[in-house]
Design a protein around this motif. Structure first.
Motif, mmCIF file in Angstrom:
data_model
loop_
_atom_site.group_PDB
_atom_site.id
_atom_site.type_symbol
_atom_site.label_atom_id
_atom_site.label_comp_id
_atom_site.label_asym_id
_atom_site.label_seq_id
_atom_site.Cartn_x
_atom_site.Cartn_y
_atom_site.Cartn_z
ATOM 1 N N THR A 64 0.861 -1.184 0.000
ATOM 2 C CA THR A 64 0.000 0.000 0.000
ATOM 3 C C THR A 64 0.898 1.235 0.000
ATOM 4 N N ASN A 66 3.013 4.527 -0.486
ATOM 5 C CA ASN A 66 2.664 5.858 -0.958
ATOM 6 C C ASN A 66 3.927 6.712 -0.924
ATOM 7 N N LYS A 104 -7.589 1.722 -8.743
ATOM 8 C CA LYS A 104 -8.601 2.775 -8.687
ATOM 9 C C LYS A 104 -9.125 3.081 -10.091
ATOM 10 N N ASP A 144 -6.934 4.376 -2.761
ATOM 11 C CA ASP A 144 -5.841 5.287 -3.078
ATOM 12 C C ASP A 144 -4.960 4.690 -4.178
ATOM 13 N N ARG A 337 2.708 3.619 5.719
ATOM 14 C CA ARG A 337 2.535 3.294 4.289
ATOM 15 C C ARG A 337 3.871 3.184 3.553
ATOM 16 N N LYS B 104 -9.230 -0.361 6.590
ATOM 17 C CA LYS B 104 -9.368 1.089 6.756
ATOM 18 C C LYS B 104 -9.168 1.469 8.211
ATOM 19 N N MET B 138 -4.852 1.473 5.809
ATOM 20 C CA MET B 138 -4.806 2.699 5.016
ATOM 21 C C MET B 138 -5.697 3.742 5.682
ATOM 22 N N GLU B 139 -5.401 5.012 5.430
ATOM 23 C CA GLU B 139 -6.113 6.100 6.079
ATOM 24 C C GLU B 139 -7.601 6.065 5.706
ATOM 25 N N ASP B 141 -9.836 7.908 4.355
ATOM 26 C CA ASP B 141 -10.383 8.276 3.052
ATOM 27 C C ASP B 141 -9.642 7.587 1.905
ATOM 28 N N LYS B 142 -8.829 6.594 2.229
ATOM 29 C CA LYS B 142 -8.009 5.984 1.187
ATOM 30 C C LYS B 142 -8.455 4.586 0.805
#
Ligand SMILES: Nc1ncnc2c1ncn2[C@@H]1O[C@H](COP(=O)(O)OP(=O)(O)OP(=O)(O)O)[C@@H](O)[C@H]1O
Ligand SMILES: Nc1ncnc2c1ncn2[C@@H]1O[C@H](COP(=O)(O)OP(=O)(O)OP(=O)(O)O)[C@@H](O)[C@H]1O
Ligand SMILES: [Mg+2]
Ligand SMILES: [Mg+2]
Ligand SMILES: [Mg+2]
Ligand SMILES: [Mg+2]
Ligand SMILES: [Mg+2]
Ligand SMILES: [Mg+2]
Lengths: 339, 339
Positions: A64, A66, A104, A144, A337, B104, B138-139, B141-142
């Motif tokens: 994941t 980033n 996504k 994401d 992440r 999440k 993951m955050e 909103d991700k």
């Protein structure tokens, strides 16, 4: 359970994650090993399934990271190297990976191509095939960019798998190279120092190097120091083996820039992820020979003996001026992440 | 490439996804099979790695189902059953799965517990172990709640794997039960019809049933009709085998409520996912015996012979009044995020 919601630290490779795995995952599963192989309860880098004269080694990792493209690599390279390395540190020859992608909606197909090419390059280095996969797409606001989950499959002769719990008193501890590169380079890139330093991730498939070390015959335990870094890996190896370890601080290879960025940001470089390194225990009489074998590999040039296994149950670190402190296992990797 | 961004249909199991996989994934990978086993180019339900007298069967699936809890199951059950079934339709005994979770931040740990318990129940049914896994967070909103990627590992005697391309002219086609239950129940639950019908997903691990069928000795090809449903599976089997198929429409078992909801929403029940069914080709002289064996299994009670393999390259479907039409492979499964 005090905290009844998942927090970022539950996915960050330290004590908090360890507790979640024990209390919520292990506790709810009945069958955790197959045919007497190394199972989930061992919480090793992978599991094994005995078959005829071999053991199949299996390991899986979600990626994941980033951002997807970072100095020294991208999610394709880390996805391949990550599982190749977990197979390797079980002492097994990696044969294949699987490639499950969660993409996504709206993701550029050109980037996907680049990522697959990078995965391919990394697999080629280790002569590993990508033999099966899966593709799912989630709506724009539901994920994401891209998550990749790879599973690595390898084989080892029956009974020859190398555990993370095999350390014995007297063994030397080797790191195959400098510590903290991946986590600190990723963090400094994210913080915008990316173009001022040439710091880059160490992400690489290390089977070739590990194979050279194993051939010498003295490796007793291995682990790849990913999330939670050196501190996490070495504490796990010590506690699972029921031993203590004394590390010489000045023997740990660390790049000047990693040190500089760590000091600047106040982050312990021993607690951040590495993605192309191995920490191993080696019988004392074979330690130098093993070290030399590792140094012959392109990923092992900076390998170093950093300490030794002692009676006890703590990891102690000795500073050049003669001080000694406990090297604690981290609560969670300080950089989120990261893989 | 005309469309240079990923769309939802790239993850929906039909022609659009097939093109992405060929053009962007297969085309960029060098090593796609190991030791002469069934590799990625076959695009079968899984791949194989020959080892001594066996082949290791490997398959992986990401699970992005929405919602996580649905009538008849949850993401834990579908994650286990999905890969168990892909191993099973390769003709292999499933031994273990891996469990990679992407969670999440803020996700309730109680729900995670329920999901693991459900995964465990499903694995127990098939005597499959959960031997290794991974946990990432993951955050908020991700990511949408929870994604689970499972990889299934099984074994089969060398040379005994069953391909999706093994159909021969004269074979009978069997479905092990009613078609469309998973996709239509999920859709109607989402649309809010959930409490007015007792429609539920068929999600189940089918190895026990498949084993009974294989023992008869006449199974020539198998596939689990997941994304893209019966239409996708049967077209893939026909085209890979280089044969045509004639299906009797009235022989396809379909629940009255599935039919009703399909008509109401204008969705073809043959194009939506099933999660506890198998489509198989069986030698004609063993078809009845195989059917009876399947019917003895709890998941095979409604099994039926629905057609036969002919020369040609089309899948034709005959209606009771004597009409004939082509059963096309779907562009994409009409129900998104179904597994
Ligand atoms: N969701 C899960 N289900 C089952 N087992 C899990 C799960 N998450 C982690 N584990 C197990 O916990 C142990 C530690 O996992 P961890 O991911 O930290 O190992 P790793 O892959 O070596 O490290 P990293 O993921 O940082 O590369 C492993 O044995 C793994 O199989
Ligand atoms: N991202 C990917 N990388 C490599 N191979 C892939 C990828 N996505 C799919 N494949 C391959 O494409 C083929 C079709 O995949 P698909 O996911 O449709 O099969 P399945 O798992 O049987 O179906 P479902 O996912 O609907 O259950 C398989 O052989 C699979 O290995
Ligand atoms: Mg590891
Ligand atoms: Mg790992
Ligand atoms: Mg799939
Ligand atoms: Mg399948
Ligand atoms: Mg599948
Ligand atoms: Mg992991």
């Amino acid at each position: 359970m005090k905290n009844n919601k998942i927090g970022m630290s539950h996915g960050a490779g330290g004590e908090v994650m360890g507790n979640l795995i024990s209390e919520t995952i292990l506790a709810n599963l009945s069958k955790k090993s197959v045919n007497g192989g190394i199972g989930l309860d061992a919480l090793d880098d992978g599991a094994t399934i005995p078959l005829e004269n071999h053991e199949i080694v299996v390991t899986t990792d979600g990626h994941t990271i980033n951002p997807l493209f970072f100095p020294g690599g991208d999610i394709g390279r880390i996805s391949a190297a990550g599982t190749i390395n977990d197979v390797a540190v079980m002492g097994a020859k990696p044969l294949a990976i699987t490639n499950a992608m969660i993409i996504k909606e709206g993701f550029p197909i050109e980037d996907l191509s680049k990522i697959i090419k990078s995965m391919d390059e990394t697999c080629k280095e280790a002569d590993v095939g990508v033999i099966t996969g899966d593709t799912k797409v989630m709506e724009q606001d539901k994920i994401d960019e891209l998550v990749i989950v790879t599973t690595g499959i390898g084989i080892v002769e029956k009974g020859k798998a190398i555990r993370d719990s095999g350390l014995e008193v007297g063994d030397k501890i080797i790191t195959t190279g400098s510590i903290g590169d991946h986590g600190m380079s990723l963090l400094s890139f994210r913080e915008g120092f990316g173009f001022e330093t040439d710091l880059k991730s160490d992400v690489a498939p290390v089977w070739g190097m590990v194979e050279k070390a194993i051939e010498i015959g003295g490796v007793t335990a291995m682990k790849d120091p990913t999330r939670g870094g050196l501190s996490n890996a070495i504490n796990e190896m010590a506690s699972k083996s029921g031993v203590g370890i004394i590390i010489q601080d000045e023997a740990i290879p660390i790049k000047q820039q990693v040190k500089a960025v760590s000091d600047m940001l106040g982050i312990d470089p021993y607690e951040v992820a590495n993605e192309g390194k191995v920490i191993m225990g080696v019988k004392a009489d074979l330690a130098d020979e093993t070290l030399n074998a590792i140094k012959k590999d392109k990923y092992g040039k900076e390998a170093s003996i950093i300490g030794e296994v002692v009676e006890g149950k703590r990891v102690l670190i000795e500073t050049p001026v003669g001080g000694q402190r406990i090297l604690e296992a981290p609560i969670a990797d300080p950089v989120p992440r990261v893989c």
